[in-house]
Design a protein around this motif. Structure first.
Motif, PDB file in Angstrom:
ATOM      1  N   THR A  39      -7.689   1.020  -5.160  1.00  0.00           N
ATOM      2  CA  THR A  39      -7.292   2.425  -5.029  1.00  0.00           C
ATOM      3  C   THR A  39      -5.948   2.507  -4.319  1.00  0.00           C
ATOM      4  O   THR A  39      -5.460   1.508  -3.765  1.00  0.00           O
ATOM      5  CB  THR A  39      -8.335   3.205  -4.225  1.00  0.00           C
ATOM      6  N   ALA A  40      -5.394   3.704  -4.283  1.00  0.00           N
ATOM      7  CA  ALA A  40      -4.130   3.906  -3.578  1.00  0.00           C
ATOM      8  C   ALA A  40      -4.278   3.582  -2.101  1.00  0.00           C
ATOM      9  O   ALA A  40      -3.350   3.071  -1.464  1.00  0.00           O
ATOM     10  CB  ALA A  40      -3.657   5.347  -3.763  1.00  0.00           C
ATOM     11  N   GLY A  41      -5.454   3.863  -1.549  1.00  0.00           N
ATOM     12  CA  GLY A  41      -5.680   3.577  -0.135  1.00  0.00           C
ATOM     13  C   GLY A  41      -6.049   2.147   0.154  1.00  0.00           C
ATOM     14  O   GLY A  41      -5.999   1.710   1.316  1.00  0.00           O
ATOM     15  N   ALA A  42      -6.421   1.404  -0.879  1.00  0.00           N
ATOM     16  CA  ALA A  42      -6.814   0.002  -0.698  1.00  0.00           C
ATOM     17  C   ALA A  42      -6.248  -0.829  -1.842  1.00  0.00           C
ATOM     18  O   ALA A  42      -6.973  -1.278  -2.729  1.00  0.00           O
ATOM     19  CB  ALA A  42      -8.339  -0.126  -0.636  1.00  0.00           C
ATOM     20  N   PRO A  43      -4.914  -1.021  -1.875  1.00  0.00           N
ATOM     21  CA  PRO A  43      -4.299  -1.800  -2.954  1.00  0.00           C
ATOM     22  C   PRO A  43      -4.634  -3.284  -2.834  1.00  0.00           C
ATOM     23  O   PRO A  43      -5.060  -3.751  -1.779  1.00  0.00           O
ATOM     24  CB  PRO A  43      -2.801  -1.555  -2.754  1.00  0.00           C
ATOM     25  N   LEU A  44      -4.422  -4.002  -3.938  1.00  0.00           N
ATOM     26  CA  LEU A  44      -4.662  -5.438  -3.961  1.00  0.00           C
ATOM     27  C   LEU A  44      -3.464  -6.135  -4.590  1.00  0.00           C
ATOM     28  O   LEU A  44      -2.745  -5.559  -5.410  1.00  0.00           O
ATOM     29  CB  LEU A  44      -5.925  -5.773  -4.765  1.00  0.00           C
ATOM     30  N   ASP A  45      -3.267  -7.400  -4.210  1.00  0.00           N
ATOM     31  CA  ASP A  45      -2.160  -8.176  -4.768  1.00  0.00           C
ATOM     32  C   ASP A  45      -2.366  -8.435  -6.257  1.00  0.00           C
ATOM     33  O   ASP A  45      -3.506  -8.661  -6.715  1.00  0.00           O
ATOM     34  CB  ASP A  45      -2.028  -9.512  -4.040  1.00  0.00           C
ATOM     35  N   LEU A  46      -1.279  -8.430  -7.000  1.00  0.00           N
ATOM     36  CA  LEU A  46      -1.327  -8.742  -8.425  1.00  0.00           C
ATOM     37  C   LEU A  46      -1.812 -10.168  -8.624  1.00  0.00           C
ATOM     38  O   LEU A  46      -1.433 -11.076  -7.888  1.00  0.00           O
ATOM     39  CB  LEU A  46       0.063  -8.580  -9.037  1.00  0.00           C
ATOM     40  N   VAL A  47      -2.644 -10.370  -9.629  1.00  0.00           N
ATOM     41  CA  VAL A  47      -3.116 -11.706  -9.974  1.00  0.00           C
ATOM     42  C   VAL A  47      -1.943 -12.499 -10.571  1.00  0.00           C
ATOM     43  O   VAL A  47      -1.176 -11.970 -11.378  1.00  0.00           O
ATOM     44  CB  VAL A  47      -4.277 -11.611 -10.980  1.00  0.00           C
ATOM     45  N   HIS A 121       5.209  -3.824  -2.385  1.00  0.00           N
ATOM     46  CA  HIS A 121       5.286  -2.512  -3.011  1.00  0.00           C
ATOM     47  C   HIS A 121       4.045  -2.289  -3.874  1.00  0.00           C
ATOM     48  O   HIS A 121       3.558  -3.211  -4.527  1.00  0.00           O
ATOM     49  CB  HIS A 121       6.540  -2.397  -3.874  1.00  0.00           C
ATOM     50  N   VAL A 122       3.551  -1.061  -3.895  1.00  0.00           N
ATOM     51  CA  VAL A 122       2.355  -0.714  -4.657  1.00  0.00           C
ATOM     52  C   VAL A 122       2.770   0.110  -5.877  1.00  0.00           C
ATOM     53  O   VAL A 122       3.591   1.026  -5.776  1.00  0.00           O
ATOM     54  CB  VAL A 122       1.356   0.065  -3.785  1.00  0.00           C
TER      55      VAL A 122
END
Length: 292
Positions: A39-47, A121-122
């Motif tokens: 989510t916007a509040g809990a982004p994750l790194d791109l695989v 950056h998200v």
């Protein structure tokens, strides 16, 4: 003669080639890998690109596309030649053979999921990424006779919109969310087509903006029909402003459009007469209606 293997791609031939059906017009299908949920509040790194490439050559062979594209680096890997079907679409028995229904059916998997994080950056939308390599990819797909058009409209949010009749009769680009017999909703957005360059096969395109310019308040009158209204409809639904009743014509301006657009204006902080459901330039420009 167009090249079956994209020159810029790492060639990783999976074999198991099978012909497409030239009785249907040429198509390209836009996907995102969507390999993580956040989510916007809990982004994750791109695989990493290498991990997805390995997946499609090992356990994911049965769902491999033609092209894996990294829009952050411009890297490509290709698993099938353009002349073969690939396997990124569900293809249940009976009905249209989705992976083959075209002179070519070029499947593109963009390495992306909403709210992925890259270098701190998200990115909420694929269209917000650098889209590196897109001009090469667009030109290669175009060389196979796939026109720079979206018969079902450009993807604008994760909203299904499927028409077997359009799919069977019109060539061009389709979102996974447009493909019959499938239930995926990706890619959510996609970069604008690149103007044709001298020496590139296919028609020459003039540059145009990614989003529809504001057509003026007088455009929005009862009964007005336009693909612009359909594209606006999809964006309002994607923004959580769906006040439509089921069964209406999404390309004709009506009461549902007024109610839904008023919800969008209210979401932006407008009130009273400024949230009357009639588009104004400020709210329209912020809606980002894809250019159709």
């Amino acid at each position: 003669m167009p090249e079956a293997w994209m020159a810029q791609a790492i060639k990783t031939d999976l074999g198991d080639h099978a012909p497409c059906d030239p009785a249907f017009p040429p198509k390209a299908i836009a996907h995102i890998t969507a390999d993580r949920k956040c989510t916007a509040g809990a982004p994750l790194d791109l695989v990493p690109f290498a991990r997805l490439k390995d997946f499609f050559t090992q356990g994911g062979k049965g769902m491999a596309p033609h092209i894996l594209w990294d829009p952050f680096t411009g890297a490509f890997a290709q698993f099938f030649p353009a002349t073969s079907r690939s396997k990124s679409l569900d293809d249940p028995p009976g009905g249209t053979r989705t992976n083959r229904a075209g002179k070519v059916v070029v499947q593109i998997e963009a390495l992306f999921f909403p709210h992925c994080r890259v270098d701190g950056h998200v990115f909420a939308r694929l269209g917000d990424t650098p889209c590196k390599g897109w001009s090469d990819l667009n030109a290669w797909v175009r060389s196979w006779g796939v026109p720079d058009t979206w018969p079902m409209g450009p993807p604008a949010g994760f909203v299904p919109d499927r028409s077997p009749g359009v799919w069977s009769s019109q060539g061009g680009w389709y979102a996974h969310a447009h493909v019959p017999e499938n239930d995926h909703l990706d890619p959510g957005s996609w970069p604008a087509f690149v103007p044709g360059q001298p020496g590139q096969p296919g028609r020459v395109h003039t540059a145009r903006p990614a989003f529809e310019p504001f057509p003026g308040a007088s455009f929005f009158r009862a009964g007005q029909k336009s693909p612009v209204i359909a594209a606006m409809h999809r964006r309002l639904v994607a923004e959580g402003c769906n006040r439509y009743q089921p069964g209406g014509d999404i390309d004709a301006w009506g009461a549902g459009d007024v109610s839904s657009y008023a919800a969008w204006q209210q979401k932006l902080g407008f009130s009273d007469g400024d949230a009357n459901g009639i588009p104004g330039k400020s709210s329209w420009d912020r809606l980002h209606v894809p250019n159709v």
